[in-house]
Design an enzyme around this catalytic site. Structure first.
Site, PDB file in Angstrom:
ATOM      1  N   ARG A  60       0.853  -1.194   0.000  1.00 32.26           N
ATOM      2  CA  ARG A  60       0.000   0.000   0.000  1.00 32.26           C
ATOM      3  C   ARG A  60       0.888   1.241   0.000  1.00 32.26           C
ATOM      4  NH1 ARG A  60      -5.223  -1.204   0.176  1.00 32.26           N
ATOM      5  NH2 ARG A  60      -5.624  -3.395   0.640  1.00 32.26           N
ATOM      6  N   ARG A  94      -7.004 -10.230  -9.192  1.00 31.25           N
ATOM      7  CA  ARG A  94      -6.566  -8.834  -9.136  1.00 31.25           C
ATOM      8  C   ARG A  94      -6.876  -8.163 -10.461  1.00 31.25           C
ATOM      9  NH1 ARG A  94      -4.186  -7.374  -4.052  1.00 31.25           N
ATOM     10  NH2 ARG A  94      -3.035  -9.161  -3.302  1.00 31.25           N
ATOM     11  N   LEU A  95      -7.192  -6.873 -10.388  1.00 36.73           N
ATOM     12  CA  LEU A  95      -7.226  -6.069 -11.608  1.00 36.73           C
ATOM     13  C   LEU A  95      -5.794  -5.678 -11.931  1.00 36.73           C
ATOM     14  CD1 LEU A  95     -10.255  -3.698 -10.960  1.00 36.73           C
ATOM     15  CD2 LEU A  95     -10.120  -5.595 -12.583  1.00 36.73           C
ATOM     16  N   ILE A  96      -5.513  -5.480 -13.227  1.00 36.20           N
ATOM     17  CA  ILE A  96      -4.164  -5.050 -13.575  1.00 36.20           C
ATOM     18  C   ILE A  96      -4.207  -3.651 -14.169  1.00 36.20           C
ATOM     19  CG2 ILE A  96      -3.307  -7.389 -13.851  1.00 36.20           C
ATOM     20  CD1 ILE A  96      -3.491  -6.919 -16.913  1.00 36.20           C
ATOM     21  N   ASN A 110      -7.789 -14.614 -19.747  1.00 35.35           N
ATOM     22  CA  ASN A 110      -8.422 -14.878 -18.445  1.00 35.35           C
ATOM     23  C   ASN A 110      -9.550 -15.883 -18.633  1.00 35.35           C
ATOM     24  OD1 ASN A 110      -9.032 -14.503 -15.639  1.00 35.35           O
ATOM     25  ND2 ASN A 110     -10.784 -13.254 -16.243  1.00 35.35           N
ATOM     26  N   HIS A 112     -13.253 -17.072 -16.808  1.00 41.90           N
ATOM     27  CA  HIS A 112     -14.247 -16.622 -15.831  1.00 41.90           C
ATOM     28  C   HIS A 112     -15.385 -17.637 -15.797  1.00 41.90           C
ATOM     29  CE1 HIS A 112     -16.221 -13.768 -13.243  1.00 41.90           C
ATOM     30  NE2 HIS A 112     -17.345 -14.001 -13.907  1.00 41.90           N
TER      31      HIS A 112
HETATM   32  C1  GAR Z   1     -12.059 -20.500 -11.430  1.00 43.99           C
HETATM   33  O1  GAR Z   1     -13.392 -20.930 -11.403  1.00 43.99           O
HETATM   34  C2  GAR Z   1     -11.915 -19.267 -12.296  1.00 43.99           C
HETATM   35  O2  GAR Z   1     -12.785 -19.266 -13.394  1.00 43.99           O
HETATM   36  C3  GAR Z   1     -12.261 -18.185 -11.317  1.00 43.99           C
HETATM   37  O3  GAR Z   1     -11.611 -18.555 -10.135  1.00 43.99           O
HETATM   38  C4  GAR Z   1     -11.627 -19.981 -10.051  1.00 43.99           C
HETATM   39  C5  GAR Z   1     -10.239 -20.451  -9.668  1.00 43.99           C
HETATM   40  O4  GAR Z   1     -10.256 -21.813  -9.378  1.00 43.99           O
HETATM   41  N1  GAR Z   1     -11.846 -16.894 -11.779  1.00 43.99           N
HETATM   42  C6  GAR Z   1     -12.558 -15.789 -11.590  1.00 43.99           C
HETATM   43  O5  GAR Z   1     -13.596 -15.775 -10.967  1.00 43.99           O
HETATM   44  C7  GAR Z   1     -11.973 -14.526 -12.228  1.00 43.99           C
HETATM   45  N2  GAR Z   1     -12.893 -13.454 -12.187  1.00 43.99           N
HETATM   46  P1  GAR Z   1      -8.890 -22.632  -9.324  1.00 43.99           P
HETATM   47  O6  GAR Z   1      -7.948 -21.824  -8.417  1.00 43.99           O
HETATM   48  O7  GAR Z   1      -9.255 -23.941  -8.724  1.00 43.99           O
HETATM   49  O8  GAR Z   1      -8.359 -22.730 -10.710  1.00 43.99           O
END
Ligand code: GAR
Length: 194
Positions: A60, A94-96, A110, A112
């Site tokens: 921070r 994290r946002l980048i 990414n 999702h």
């Molecule tokens: C996954 O479901 C991924 O799609 C999500 O986090 C999970 C990680 O699981 N990502 C997000 O939500 C990004 N916005 P994992 O650590 O077992 O791969």
């Protein structure tokens, strides 16, 4: 040949599937895991698989604001030294900033756990399962500065069965991620290596 770095923050089930897939790939390589949480299970999964781990250290500033740019500036030269061509976010929460985006333009993926633009954000999985949506699924997209907003590369979906347990739907979503993401990553690496 192209090389990727996986960025992850937590459990690492997607990381494991990516690691296995790239270990079997005759051409492309997994250069390293980048993790912002030293105690995350994904770190041990990487080390057991022989994948180097780079820490991403967020601090921070004097005003108490998270200093994302300095953290990114610290890791970029390490990625360049490892000859990383692209970044793969797999549960990286994290946002980048433009600092990292400009170092890897159009080269950050990414995944999702929802059919974007529905249910962006950290609660995407829970929000989509709690919704009335008839279709659930996953999205793989290029990363921009927003929260789960970049151009979509691939979506996979399934039709919900009435009365299905939330745990079952969660598992279906994760299975879609695990089968789809490694394939899309290899195809993306193909396009980079021409
Ligand atoms: C996954 O479901 C991924 O799609 C999500 O986090 C999970 C990680 O699981 N990502 C997000 O939500 C990004 N916005 P994992 O650590 O077992 O791969």
């Amino acid at each position: 040949m192209a090389r990727c770095a996986v960025f992850a923050s937590g459990n690492g089930s997607n990381f494991l599937h990516i690691q296995e897939s790239l270990h079997r790939d005759p051409v492309h390589q997994l250069a390293c895991l980048v993790c912002d949480r030293p105690d995350a299970p994904v770190v041990q999964r990487a080390l057991r698989g022989g994948t180097p781990v780079l820490p991403l250290v967020y601090q921070r500033d004097a005003a108490g604001k998270l200093d994302r740019r300095t953290a990114e500036r610290g890791v970029i030269p390490l990625l360049q030294r490892l000859q990383v061509d692209c970044l793969v976010f797999a549960g990286f929460m994290r946002l980048i900033t433009p600092t990292l985006l400009n170092a890897f333009p159009d080269r950050i993926l990414n995944i999702h756990p929802s059919l974007l633009p529905r249910h962006p954000g950290a609660r995407g999985l829970a929000d989509s399962i709690a919704s009335d949506d008839q279709q659930l699924g996953i999205t793989i997209h290029l990363v921009d500065e927003g929260m789960d907003t970049g151009p979509v590369i691939c979506q996979q979906s399934f039709t919900r069965v009435s009365g299905a347990a939330p745990e079952q739907e969660e598992q279906q979503i994760h299975e879609l991620e695990h089968t789809t993401y490694p394939r899309v990553i290899r195809e993306f690496l193909d396009t980079l290596s021409g």
